[in-house]
Design a protein around this motif. Structure first.
Motif, PDB file in Angstrom:
ATOM      1  N   HIS A 421      -2.531  10.183  13.112  1.00  0.00           N
ATOM      2  CA  HIS A 421      -2.230   8.773  12.290  1.00  0.00           C
ATOM      3  C   HIS A 421      -3.578   9.036  11.368  1.00  0.00           C
ATOM      4  O   HIS A 421      -4.690   9.023  11.882  1.00  0.00           O
ATOM      5  N   THR A 423      -6.830   8.624   9.631  1.00  0.00           N
ATOM      6  CA  THR A 423      -8.010   7.541   9.901  1.00  0.00           C
ATOM      7  C   THR A 423      -8.956   7.601   8.886  1.00  0.00           C
ATOM      8  O   THR A 423      -9.290   8.765   8.412  1.00  0.00           O
ATOM      9  N   LYS A 434       1.444   4.525   3.282  1.00  0.00           N
ATOM     10  CA  LYS A 434       0.974   3.845   4.385  1.00  0.00           C
ATOM     11  C   LYS A 434       0.294   4.409   5.551  1.00  0.00           C
ATOM     12  O   LYS A 434       0.437   5.731   5.339  1.00  0.00           O
ATOM     13  N   GLN A 435      -0.541   4.118   6.394  1.00  0.00           N
ATOM     14  CA  GLN A 435      -1.010   4.781   7.436  1.00  0.00           C
ATOM     15  C   GLN A 435      -0.248   4.929   8.740  1.00  0.00           C
ATOM     16  O   GLN A 435      -0.821   5.518   9.798  1.00  0.00           O
ATOM     17  N   SER A 436       0.701   4.265   8.810  1.00  0.00           N
ATOM     18  CA  SER A 436       1.561   4.160   9.924  1.00  0.00           C
ATOM     19  C   SER A 436       2.246   5.429  10.389  1.00  0.00           C
ATOM     20  O   SER A 436       2.973   5.809  11.368  1.00  0.00           O
ATOM     21  N   PHE A 437       2.407   6.422   9.433  1.00  0.00           N
ATOM     22  CA  PHE A 437       3.186   7.676   9.485  1.00  0.00           C
ATOM     23  C   PHE A 437       2.185   8.977  10.103  1.00  0.00           C
ATOM     24  O   PHE A 437       1.177   9.130   9.359  1.00  0.00           O
ATOM     25  N   LYS A 438       2.561   9.502  11.193  1.00  0.00           N
ATOM     26  CA  LYS A 438       1.695  10.685  11.592  1.00  0.00           C
ATOM     27  C   LYS A 438       1.838  11.614  10.619  1.00  0.00           C
ATOM     28  O   LYS A 438       2.926  12.099  10.391  1.00  0.00           O
ATOM     29  N   ASP A 452       7.775   8.436   3.687  1.00  0.00           N
ATOM     30  CA  ASP A 452       7.288   7.098   3.255  1.00  0.00           C
ATOM     31  C   ASP A 452       7.197   6.718   1.929  1.00  0.00           C
ATOM     32  O   ASP A 452       6.567   7.051   0.837  1.00  0.00           O
TER      33      ASP A 452
END
Length: 600
Positions: A421, A423, A434-438, A452
């Motif tokens: 994810h 960082t 978003k930052q929710s997708f690996k 996304d």
């Protein structure tokens, strides 16, 4: 628009506005040749061609715009005027490019001087044609796009219950345009200067290398071809609109298409045309009306425009039961409560092409894991998202694509990147995704996730927004802000092999933060027109850190570094640099240890 600044600088704004207004009044033009060969118009054509990426492509003589750089302005003007006195264009170079369906499209690439001449003609003919074109023709016209065409279709399906589509495919349209008919259409449009028409006729008949002189068609790749093809099909646009949309009023009738009409309903075929270049649809209320339109349009194309249709590709589609395809999208009218709404997605052939291209870019990263290759992948993803995010099913479509490619991407990039994810990603990533997708991190660059993406509401085109009227230009300036996602994609494609990852990433972040505005003039510019300046030059100890970078227009960047006083004077005049802007430029020059520019 960069074009508006060029028009202003070369003093052609009033000329184009005047041509547009006279054409709106259906006046004729018998002295266009003098306007086309005017000093200002020729120099504007050169500047426009020079800023076009295609200027680096050579014709049959092997020359590009770079070969004209050493010419003086007078040399260029004299050469264009002399060539036009007894115009005989050089051979056109044939080039083949692959289409999405696996077939090949023939391009005809004129020599660079012939391209400049075509641009001279296009600049003068376009305002005349634009004043008479149909509102719902969207291809190859100023400020219009495929998304505007899709917005019109969605409006007709959602608001007016038009659920039957007449799909007509013209057989090899660009190759079969009738030259004699086209010259007549130009004359009827008001272009009644015989010298101009004679030159256009010679352009149409320019010999194609290895194939001989064409007897019909316009070369795809010629600068004037797109305008001429729109002029040909404008007859069809106006005829279709005249059958219902523009039919004379006689009987009260409430239409659902946004206007109160009074129409004689007997014997009329209710339908609305939406066209993008040679790709067009007519939307109808029922199958019987659609059948009438199909045969009427087929006969009109054959009898009036000398064009044939492809029966195997032309059809009538009931959108309630089956999908129709348009400009890479699929369209269907699905149930939603008591009504039907447009449901749009991505056509199957395009999805296969996306998968192939994604795999190719992933293999490239695996064999050479560099920041540049990671940015190229991001540019590819960003471009797809920007184009298809107007589709109502875009999230579902890209989620499926991401699922289909997940194992391939993971297996190929696991040895060369870190799967996590994001960082503390850069500002651009935060703005777009978003930052929710690996996702994988390659050489410090996070790959944009395919899945996304969200649907964006499609906005229709406003006909009053035009570069050819004063009010239209005011509206353009109010709206003018580049689509950041699309422009960031352009920045990512830029090949800068000797720059650090830090510079490449911070350059994009700075452009994003400044919303595409030059930090000195405040002019909004597309990514292709901006440079990233080091406030403290690297040779004097400056770094690639975010706070040391400045987004400036490329010509303003030249002002910061130029020592040629004549060139500085020209740029100051061209961009109308005021006292406060000059003060900023001088602060930048001071950091570069260059002399200040005096206010003239």
């Amino acid at each position: 628009m960069q074009a508006l600044r060029y028009w202003d600088y070369y003093d052609m704004m009033d000329t184009f506005t005047d041509l547009y207004e006279k054409s709106m009044e259906r006046q004729s033009f018998s002295r266009l040749y003098d306007v086309i060969t005017s000093r200002e118009n020729i120099l504007l054509a050169y500047r426009t061609i020079k800023s076009n990426k295609g200027s680096k492509t050579s014709g049959i003589d092997g020359k590009t715009i770079a070969d004209l750089k050493s010419w003086s302005e007078e040399d260029l003007i004299t050469e264009v005027r002399n060539k036009l006195k007894n115009y005989c264009p050089k051979k056109v170079r044939r080039k083949w490019i692959e289409k999405d369906n696996g077939k090949w499209r023939p391009l005809g690439i004129p020599c660079i001087l012939d391209r400049i001449i075509q641009q001279c003609f296009k600049q003068v003919l376009e305002p005349i044609a634009e004043a008479q074109f149909y509102n719902h023709s969207y291809g190859f016209r100023p400020l219009r796009s495929a998304h505007h065409a899709m917005a019109r279709i969605q409006f007709l399906i959602n608001q007016a219950d038009f659920h039957f589509v007449v799909d007509i495919d013209i057989k090899s349209f660009f190759d079969h345009i009738n030259h004699t008919l086209l010259i007549k259409q130009l004359w009827q449009m008001g272009v009644q200067d015989r010298k101009v028409l004679a030159c256009i006729s010679k352009m149409l008949k320019a010999e194609i290398d290895g194939e001989g002189k064409p007897t019909c068609g316009v070369p795809q790749g010629g600068l004037l071809s797109t305008l001429l093809s729109n002029i040909v099909l404008n007859d069809l646009d106006q005829w279709v609109a005249g059958q219902w949309e523009f039919f004379p009023l006689s009987k009260p009738y409430q239409s659902k298409v946004g206007e109160r009409n009074a129409k004689k309903r007997t014997r009329l075929k209710e339908g609305y045309l939406i066209r993008y270049a040679d790709d067009f649809k007519i939307l109808c209320k029922d199958g019987e009306t659609a059948q009438k339109w199909y045969h009427a349009v087929r006969l009109y194309l054959k009898d009036r425009l000398k064009l044939d249709i492809s029966p195997e590709k032309s059809q009538i589609v009931n959108l309630r039961k089956k999908e129709s395809e348009f400009l890479g999208f699929t369209i269907r009218a699905n149930k939603k409560g008591k009504k039907r709404v447009a449901r749009t997605g991505i056509k199957a052939e395009k999805k296969q092409k996306i998968k192939q291209e994604a795999k190719k870019l992933i293999r490239r990263i695996r064999s050479s894991p560099s920041a540049l290759n990671a940015l190229l992948f991001n540019s590819f993803v960003s471009g797809l998202h920007q184009y298809f995010k107007r589709a109502t099913k875009v999230n579902l479509e890209f989620s499926r694509l991401a699922f289909d490619l997940k194992a391939y991407i993971y297996n190929n990039l696991r040895p060369v990147g870190k799967y996590e994810h994001p960082t503390n990603p850069p500002p651009t990533y935060k703005k777009l995704y978003k930052q929710s997708f690996k996702t994988f991190k390659i050489c410090g660059v996070y790959l944009f996730p395919l899945a996304d993406v969200k649907t964006v509401h499609t906005m229709g085109f406003t006909p009053t927004v035009t570069p050819y009227t004063k009010k239209g230009r005011e509206k353009i300036h109010k709206r003018l802000r580049p689509d950041l996602g699309q422009e960031i994609g352009v920045l990512m494609k830029a090949t800068l092999p000797h720059r650090s990852v830090e510079y490449l990433d911070n350059r994009i972040s700075r452009y994003s933060m400044k919303m595409g505005k030059c930090e000195i003039t405040g002019i909004v510019s597309p990514a292709s027109d901006v440079h990233c300046h080091h406030y403290m030059p690297k040779q004097l100890g400056g770094t690639d850190q975010f706070h040391n970078l400045r987004i400036v227009h490329k010509d303003v960047h030249r002002l910061i570094h130029h020592t040629d006083h004549e060139r500085v004077r020209i740029l100051l005049r061209q961009y109308k640099i005021n006292a406060s802007q000059l003060e900023k430029i001088n602060r930048y020059r001071e950091q570069c240890r260059l002399r200040s520019i005096e206010q003239s």
